[in-house]
Write a protein that holds these residues in place. Structure first.
Motif, short mmCIF file in Angstrom:
data_model
loop_
_atom_site.label_atom_id
_atom_site.label_comp_id
_atom_site.label_asym_id
_atom_site.label_seq_id
_atom_site.Cartn_x
_atom_site.Cartn_y
_atom_site.Cartn_z
N ASN A 82 0.01 7.05 7.47
CA ASN A 82 -0.10 8.47 7.11
C ASN A 82 -0.53 9.32 8.31
O ASN A 82 0.00 10.42 8.52
N GLU A 83 -1.51 8.82 9.06
CA GLU A 83 -1.93 9.56 10.26
C GLU A 83 -0.76 9.72 11.22
O GLU A 83 -0.54 10.78 11.81
N TYR A 84 -0.03 8.62 11.35
CA TYR A 84 1.09 8.58 12.28
C TYR A 84 2.18 9.57 11.90
O TYR A 84 2.79 10.21 12.77
N GLU A 94 0.84 -1.21 0.00
CA GLU A 94 0.00 0.00 0.00
C GLU A 94 0.87 1.25 0.00
O GLU A 94 0.60 2.20 -0.72
N GLU A 135 2.48 1.47 -3.40
CA GLU A 135 1.51 1.38 -4.50
C GLU A 135 1.92 0.32 -5.53
O GLU A 135 1.99 0.58 -6.74
N VAL A 146 6.68 8.72 2.78
CA VAL A 146 5.53 9.25 3.55
C VAL A 146 5.99 10.29 4.57
O VAL A 146 5.27 10.61 5.50
N LYS A 166 -1.83 -1.25 10.90
CA LYS A 166 -2.95 -1.85 10.17
C LYS A 166 -2.86 -1.59 8.66
O LYS A 166 -2.84 -2.51 7.89
N ASP A 167 -2.80 -0.33 8.23
CA ASP A 167 -2.72 -0.07 6.79
C ASP A 167 -2.04 1.27 6.54
O ASP A 167 -1.58 1.92 7.48
N VAL A 168 -2.00 1.66 5.27
CA VAL A 168 -1.26 2.87 4.91
C VAL A 168 -1.89 4.12 5.54
O VAL A 168 -1.20 5.09 5.86
N ASN A 169 -3.21 4.07 5.76
CA ASN A 169 -3.84 5.22 6.43
C ASN A 169 -3.30 5.38 7.85
O ASN A 169 -3.07 6.50 8.31
N GLY A 170 -3.11 4.25 8.50
CA GLY A 170 -2.52 4.29 9.83
C GLY A 170 -1.14 4.94 9.80
O GLY A 170 -0.79 5.74 10.67
N LYS A 223 1.92 12.37 10.72
CA LYS A 223 1.58 13.73 11.14
C LYS A 223 2.19 14.04 12.51
O LYS A 223 2.53 15.20 12.81
#
Lengths: 425, 425
Positions: B307-309, B87, B90, B222, B301-305, B311
């Motif tokens: 990306n949030e991190y 993820e 890509e 990221v 868990k996933d790429v959203n995790g 920050k």
């Protein structure tokens, strides 16, 4: 039960019929058992779970010098982890490099280093055909590394107390012979430990190749399963006495002390070799996983901690080895068609069947749902010249499953032997 | 403050005296600060401590397929960790290999593989002199790997949107040019991201060498520090369109997401390259540390995790970058003797001083207790032809120390520049 070779043709045919029937009923059980690799069982892994809690916010992340193990840095291992391996291998901490989770990887990498950068002489890849000595039966993954790099393997027979030293001493006169792989203690697969005499003769070798290297894979250095511990001489002082300080590189790991998938590996070597390996490492990485090193150092504290701990593994492993040995004795002891080792440590029992029978035994086992290490794997190029050696790995299955698997193995040995004897009649 | 070049000789001499005095008082502070490496600070490491608790007796040790991560096995990474990196980069999980804790190690190892086993053609070590293209300023450790293997480095200037593609397209006509190392996003040290145009031209290269390889070190994929995120084109689909599927190997790691000393690294590559690397790996190791892979997969868990991190890292890093940028602007903005980058991500600010001054600036800083990356390190062979580039790593020191270090750096730039101008007068 009788010695098979003394049986009449008619007796053999009758026995074959009986064993075949037994084999068919085994097949009907649809077993799925694995005696192929030296994997610890889940019960062994469980005793180490606490290690994972030894580094946390309370205990902190700093090594004994105050270095934060979460961050970059410390190329060759944190001091307490170097000291732990130094105690285990009986060398000074300065002669230790702590790596990642795999000593196999460190061995592979050392051979890769010799290929492109040599071992104090021309790179091996620029020296034309080169060769390695391979005591066999031995560890298939050592042979795999050599085959990958196109290094010719010369099989050296194993005797009771180690490799045949006469053959080794003769072969090292050839300057294209660049080294030897061996497991000197509780060897894979025979569980033999090199005698003092053998270790002394290895340390005193006078190879024609000045860049001759002994890959001393001491994977089972503290892995006793009996109360009778084999003792292995420390080869380094002997090498120094013989002006061979740079000849031996020793490897070990905690793969079968803590976790095979998340342990710590290390090597021991002379000052010269350490310097050369560190030079490579300084280009190769910023450092290995220091938090895992810290977990291990805190958990064991010192070699006594490790030795005490290994008794817990022995308590789990000894009954498994005994179950297999009992089964072999009960089923094959009187037949005269097989012999096997009774090791005091390590992870394997080595079984020799009649010449030309090992592959067929493994095939029959597999068809009935029991996986063994592929026959031949214990020899260079997967080629057991006599097709007689089978490596048994009793560690992984629970005892009841193991007994079943060993029963089947013995049955297959008997069946294949009888068929062979009928054929030869 | 005035533009130094427009100052009279007398003004310069007076300024030199003043700056020298300031420098001496700095020295008296006995500072000991480090802006040399892209190390996260302790505050960044602290936000990840919980990761270490994500694998324990309650949560268990099994990956999503039920495989016990404590034991041997799983060569190329547990599925959930492969998916996580797939993820992030890509690509499809089948095109991911998860390694140990160091992407540098994976890069080193890939070059080592090409040396002894080639990249689909003759081993590089058998092809005589070979060369690599090195966009510079660049990452010193890339250059270190090439130097270690004796691969000749050709410096390619960096432009605003990536390396000078005209020079690259010209150089790849030489069949002895075997590859290129680059950091395509938030580059080390300039923090530049390759433009779509540059990525497309790289993907469309027609190298004379069929075994030409681009080492696409996406270390900062990221790692945004601004709300303005740079976007990097995914090079793999573009490579496929140009029949260059096997040309690019991409690398990344969590070293600057979780722990530099205990993260997880990965590579992405074409099916062919994955197969070739796995063949090597199957000889090299039984598997990397799967418990650490499991910790990472469960934690994010996933790429959203992820990306949030990131920050949270940005919230710590942005003020540090700003402090240095403010200091540079306030002290050097009007002098005309320096320019620098203002990156949206990554770990560095690249400072260009007057030609012939970088080494002297670093030396003065060091004498006053502030360590910078050695001047020249950002160029092949440590040789910055103009001696003008300085890499600033603002991440490690706390903000107040960082401000002090940046003040000193600016002072040294001014002092060295003024002295040079006096000399030239």
């Amino acid at each position: 039960m009788a010695v098979y070779e003394k049986m009449s043709a008619a007796e053999l045919v009758a026995l074959e019929k009986e064993l075949s029937k037994e084999y068919e009923s085994f097949k009907a059980k649809n077993l799925k058992l694995d005696m192929s690799r030296g994997k610890p069982g889940a019960d062994q892994l469980d005793i180490t779970n606490e290690l994972l809690n030894s580094v946390n916010e309370q205990s902190g992340y700093r090594d004994e010098t105050g270095f934060d193990c979460r961050n970059y840095g410390v190329l060759d291992g944190i001091p307490e982890c170097k000291r732990l391996f130094a105690e285990i291998l009986e060398v000074e901490p300065k002669n230790i490099i702590v790596g990642g989770n795999s000593s196999l990887n460190m061995m592979f990498d050392y051979i890769a280093q010799c290929m492109t950068h040599g071992a104090g002489a021309e790179p091996w890849c620029k020296q034309g055909e080169i060769k390695f000595l391979c005591p066999a039966p031995g560890y298939d993954r050592h042979f795999g590394i050599l085959e990958y790099f196109g290094i010719e393997m010369i099989t050296v027979p194993m005797k009771e107390d180690g490799p045949d030293m006469d053959i080794i001493e003769e072969n090292v006169k050839d300057p294209s012979v660049k080294g030897m792989f061996c497991v000197p203690k509780y060897s894979n697969p025979e569980g033999k430990t090199f005698s003092d005499e053998v270790v002394k003769r290895i340390a005193a070798l006078k190879p024609a190749a000045k860049d001759f290297r002994v890959m001393w894979d001491n994977a089972y250095c503290v892995h006793h399963i009996s109360e009778n511990h084999d003792e292995l001489l420390n080869i380094f002082p002997l090498c120094r006495e013989n002006n061979n300080s740079d000849m031996v590189i020793e490897f070990t790991s905690t793969s079968k002390i803590t976790f095979p998938g998340a342990g710590v590996a290390a090597l021991a070597a002379s000052d010269n070799n350490i310097a050369m390996i560190k030079k490579r490492m300084s280009m190769q990485t910023i450092g290995y996983d220091k938090l895992n090193q810290l977990r291990h150092a805190r958990y064991f504290k010192d070699v006594n901690g490790v030795n005490e701990y290994m008794k817990r593994h022995a308590a789990i492993l000894a009954p498994k080895f005994q179950a297999v040995l009992d089964c072999l004795e009960n089923n094959l002891g009187q037949t005269g068609v097989a012999k096997w080792t009774k090791p005091n440590g390590g992870y394997f029992i080595s079984l020799d069947v009649m010449d030309g029978c090992a592959k067929e035994v493994a095939a029959l086992c597999s068809q009935a749902g029991v996986n063994l290490t592929p026959a031949g794997a214990t020899y260079p190029y997967g080629n057991d010249p006599k097709d007689c050696n089978i490596r048994i790995a009793p560690s992984y299955p629970p005892v009841d499953e193991l007994k079943l698997a060993a029963e089947l193995l013995c049955l297959c040995v008997k069946l294949v032997s009888v068929r062979k004897l009928i054929e030869e009649n």
